[in-house]
Design a protein around this motif. Structure first.
Motif, mmCIF file in Angstrom:
data_model
loop_
_atom_site.group_PDB
_atom_site.id
_atom_site.type_symbol
_atom_site.label_atom_id
_atom_site.label_comp_id
_atom_site.label_asym_id
_atom_site.label_seq_id
_atom_site.Cartn_x
_atom_site.Cartn_y
_atom_site.Cartn_z
ATOM 1 N N LEU A 59 0.834 -1.201 0.000
ATOM 2 C CA LEU A 59 0.000 0.000 0.000
ATOM 3 C C LEU A 59 0.867 1.248 0.000
ATOM 4 N N ALA A 60 1.919 1.256 0.803
ATOM 5 C CA ALA A 60 2.836 2.397 0.849
ATOM 6 C C ALA A 60 3.567 2.568 -0.479
ATOM 7 N N VAL A 61 4.005 1.472 -1.061
ATOM 8 C CA VAL A 61 4.717 1.541 -2.345
ATOM 9 C C VAL A 61 3.780 2.031 -3.452
ATOM 10 N N ALA A 62 2.551 1.504 -3.498
ATOM 11 C CA ALA A 62 1.586 1.943 -4.503
ATOM 12 C C ALA A 62 1.266 3.427 -4.339
ATOM 13 N N SER A 63 1.180 3.888 -3.101
ATOM 14 C CA SER A 63 0.940 5.314 -2.840
ATOM 15 C C SER A 63 2.108 6.159 -3.346
ATOM 16 N N ALA A 64 3.326 5.684 -3.137
ATOM 17 C CA ALA A 64 4.510 6.399 -3.624
ATOM 18 C C ALA A 64 4.531 6.431 -5.152
ATOM 19 N N VAL A 65 4.169 5.313 -5.790
ATOM 20 C CA VAL A 65 4.114 5.264 -7.253
ATOM 21 C C VAL A 65 3.060 6.233 -7.769
ATOM 22 N N ALA A 66 1.899 6.276 -7.118
ATOM 23 C CA ALA A 66 0.839 7.212 -7.523
ATOM 24 C C ALA A 66 1.321 8.653 -7.380
ATOM 25 N N GLY A 67 2.029 8.941 -6.312
ATOM 26 C CA GLY A 67 2.567 10.292 -6.124
ATOM 27 C C GLY A 67 3.596 10.644 -7.184
ATOM 28 N N ALA A 68 4.498 9.701 -7.480
ATOM 29 C CA ALA A 68 5.514 9.939 -8.521
ATOM 30 C C ALA A 68 4.858 10.138 -9.879
ATOM 31 N N LEU A 69 3.831 9.348 -10.172
ATOM 32 C CA LEU A 69 3.123 9.481 -11.447
ATOM 33 C C LEU A 69 2.425 10.824 -11.540
ATOM 34 N N SER A 70 1.807 11.276 -10.468
ATOM 35 C CA SER A 70 1.112 12.567 -10.509
ATOM 36 C C SER A 70 2.097 13.716 -10.734
ATOM 37 N N MET A 71 3.284 13.609 -10.171
ATOM 38 C CA MET A 71 4.305 14.636 -10.413
ATOM 39 C C MET A 71 4.811 14.558 -11.851
ATOM 40 N N LEU A 72 4.966 13.365 -12.353
ATOM 41 C CA LEU A 72 5.468 13.152 -13.709
ATOM 42 C C LEU A 72 4.463 13.629 -14.754
ATOM 43 N N LEU A 73 3.177 13.522 -14.458
ATOM 44 C CA LEU A 73 2.144 13.939 -15.408
ATOM 45 C C LEU A 73 2.212 15.436 -15.704
#
Length: 156
Positions: A68-82
């Motif tokens: 859950l923590a890793v998926a949250s970090a990936v979602a955060g990284a993706l939102s910044m990358l977008l």
């Protein structure tokens, strides 16, 4: 951006659909060869209560909290990358990772285990049973890393 949302949702939905079909099969014979795959793909019904290969299955809270923590970090990284122009490979890669992670997290919360349902008859990995979410995480991570390496190479 809409295409990325569709991609992530499609990965999660397809994986969940396949898991549901496997789980509903009563008295099915597992493992068995996938029809039309010439013995290269085997169908299973495995319940994984831990990390890969059942690692730490005796610690269910950790096995749910870490992904859950890793998926949250990936979602955060993706939102910044977008917000950045370009980086298509990285955006697609992280979307694939997130789609696979969400499907497996859904399993953890809904079923208490992750359903794994196929293996490849390839020397060295024939005993490893995967699901589509796992493949999406693996391929998405590889695509992200390749995109990063290409951008680094271009900047030099």
């Amino acid at each position: 951006m809409k295409g990325l949302i569709w991609l992530g949702c499609a990965i999660a939905a397809l994986d969940q659909g396949m898991k549901s079909e496997i789980e509903q099969e009563e008295g099915g014979e597992f493992p068995r060869d996938l029809p039309g795959a010439r013995g290269m793909i085997r169908v299973h019904r495995n319940h994984n209560y831990g990390f890969p290969f059942g690692f730490l299955k005796e610690k269910p809270r950790m096995v749910t909290a870490v992904p859950l923590a890793v998926a949250s970090a990936v979602a955060g990284a993706l939102s910044m990358l977008l917000a950045r122009k370009g980086s298509a490979a990285q955006k697609i890669g992280l979307t694939m990772v997130l789609g696979g992670a969400v499907s497996n997290l859904y399993d953890r919360f809904k079923r208490g285990y992750v359903v794994d349902y196929f293996s490849f008859s390839v020397k060295g990995i024939q005993k490893v049973v995967f699901n589509l979410g796992d493949i999406a995480v693996f391929l998405g991570s590889a695509l992200f890393l390749i995109g990063e390496m290409i951008e680094e190479y271009k900047s030099r």
